[in-house]
Design an enzyme around this catalytic site. Structure first.
Site, short mmCIF file in Angstrom:
data_model
loop_
_atom_site.label_atom_id
_atom_site.label_comp_id
_atom_site.label_asym_id
_atom_site.label_seq_id
_atom_site.Cartn_x
_atom_site.Cartn_y
_atom_site.Cartn_z
N ARG A 36 -14.33 15.48 -58.71
CA ARG A 36 -14.47 16.61 -59.64
C ARG A 36 -13.13 17.05 -60.21
O ARG A 36 -13.07 17.51 -61.35
CB ARG A 36 -15.17 17.78 -58.94
CG ARG A 36 -16.66 17.51 -58.72
CD ARG A 36 -17.37 18.68 -58.08
NE ARG A 36 -18.82 18.47 -58.10
CZ ARG A 36 -19.70 19.31 -57.59
NH1 ARG A 36 -19.29 20.44 -57.02
NH2 ARG A 36 -21.00 19.05 -57.67
N LYS A 193 -37.23 15.18 -50.14
CA LYS A 193 -38.43 16.00 -50.21
C LYS A 193 -38.95 16.18 -51.64
O LYS A 193 -38.18 16.43 -52.56
CB LYS A 193 -38.16 17.39 -49.61
CG LYS A 193 -37.85 17.37 -48.13
CD LYS A 193 -37.65 18.78 -47.59
CE LYS A 193 -37.41 18.79 -46.10
NZ LYS A 193 -37.24 20.17 -45.58
#
Length: 395
Positions: A36, A193
């Site tokens: 980043r 999930k």
């Protein structure tokens, strides 16, 4: 709507406040991954080349607001940024009342989340920040889904508000991938999930021609198709949602291909023995930890004719070599496809780097949550305020 870009402005001698995303992993004062920081370098170098009075602001971690804490200090970031720029980057701790910075120089402002009101987008705090600069630049797409003082509030009050090179590139890439994509549009969505990505899956039904699911998400979709998954991670309560997504895409003439073979183990560990099985042969005590080679070939073949590919999330537990085959094959297929490809999310970027295909992906987003919310079609507060400022003619 278009936004004003920093690269279109004359920054000579101006006080420029740039919101960057330096929220990098730090342990014992050492940075684990400086991706980043490196991503922000083009914007920083551009401003310095114009001899701007440059102030960089970022958050790091989740400190208690109003309390300084050494463990969340940006000191390691200032050191690493200085190494990358080849110059000293001073870190300013108390900066809300003013910052001394000369033309062509850069300072890093201490963790913005040490300021009370940052996360709540406090307007008084935002005005104090805006008073520091003549030009506000948001070059932190990864935080664009948050309405906070440094990402949103300050953009309302600064004399000029615009997007930095990284932010502008992210907006352009995602708009190209989803606004008017070359068809077929294929989305690869992996992860643990369904619940964490349910809204994006539902949104993609209306946009994509093929949806490839992987990881624990795929297990829930296999349950929905009546297939055995053993003791694998899944969310049985969301089987109905998975069925609706499958039916919705098929109703539009699309497809949600499911694995025909899988790589299983009896335990989740780096030493687990990997066994490839046909999908119908998964045993009650099996853990599904990757797609099998036949499925990987089938999925890869489906990418060969794609016009646009959007990728978020691995296909298996790629951190363990014996379960990395599926994600490796898809990474190589995305890289080898003629399609315009865009990939985002921390695990996706890690996989891309691990398999050495970064230079062959059309665009790699450094963002996680913002990337997903953009794919969902949500308005991101930090982008919306820049669009409003541009539309008003006041920058």
């Amino acid at each position: 709507m278009p936004v004003l870009k920093m690269t279109d402005l004359d920054l000579r001698g101006k006080r420029v406040l740039v919101r960057v995303d330096f929220n990098v992993p730090v342990r014992d004062g050492r940075i684990g991954d400086d991706t980043r920081i490196r991503a922000a370098l083009p914007g920083i170098r551009h401003a310095l080349s114009q001899r701007a009075r440059l102030m960089l602001v970022s958050h790091l971690g989740r400190p208690a607001e109003g309390v300084f804490d050494d463990k969340d200090s940006l000191a390691p970031v200032a050191q690493r940024l200085g190494e990358l720029l080849g110059r000293e980057v001073p870190l300013r701790r108390d900066w809300l009342d003013g910052v001394a910075v000369e033309p062509g120089e850069v300072v890093l402002l201490e963790n913005c989340r040490f300021n009370r009101g940052e996360k709540k987008d406090d307007d008084a705090l935002a005005r104090r920040m805006a008073a520091l600069c003549e030009v506000y630049v948001n070059d932190a797409f990864a935080t664009a889904h948050r309405a906070e003082a440094t990402t949103h509030g300050v953009a309302k009050h600064a004399p000029i508000a615009c997007a930095g090179p990284l932010m502008a590139a992210e907006i352009d890439a995602l708009t190209r991938a989803l606004g008017a994509p070359a068809r077929p549009l294929v989305a690869i969505v992996g992860g643990a999930k369904v619940s964490t990505k349910l809204t994006i899956l539902a949104a993609l039904v209306e946009k994509v021609d093929r949806l490839i699911v992987g990881g624990g998400i795929a297990n829930t979709f296999m349950l929905a198709a009546g297939r055995p998954i053993g003791k694998s991670l899944a969310e049985p309560q969301l089987v109905g949602e998975a069925k609706r997504i499958i039916d919705g895409l098929r109703a539009r003439g699309g497809d949600v291909p499911l694995p025909t073979d899988l790589v299983c183990a009896k335990e989740f560990s780096p030493r687990a023995k990997a066994v490839t099985k046909r999908a119908a042969e998964v045993a009650a005590d099996d853990l599904i930890l990757d797609i099998g080679p036949a499925t990987a070939r089938e999925f890869a073949a489906g990418l060969a004719g794609a016009g646009t590919i959007v990728w978020n999330g691995p296909l298996g537990v790629f951190e363990y070599e014996q379960f990395a085959g599926g994600t490796r094959a898809l990474a190589q297929a995305v890289a080898g496809a003629k399609a315009y490809s865009i990939a985002g999310g921390g695990e996706t970027v890690a996989a891309i780097n691990q398999f050495g295909v970064a230079d062959r992906i059309g665009y790699i987003s450094t963002a996680g949550g913002a990337f997903l919310e953009f794919l969902e079609g949500r308005k991101l507060p930090a982008i919306e305020v820049l669009e409003r400022r541009a539309a008003s003619g006041r920058g």
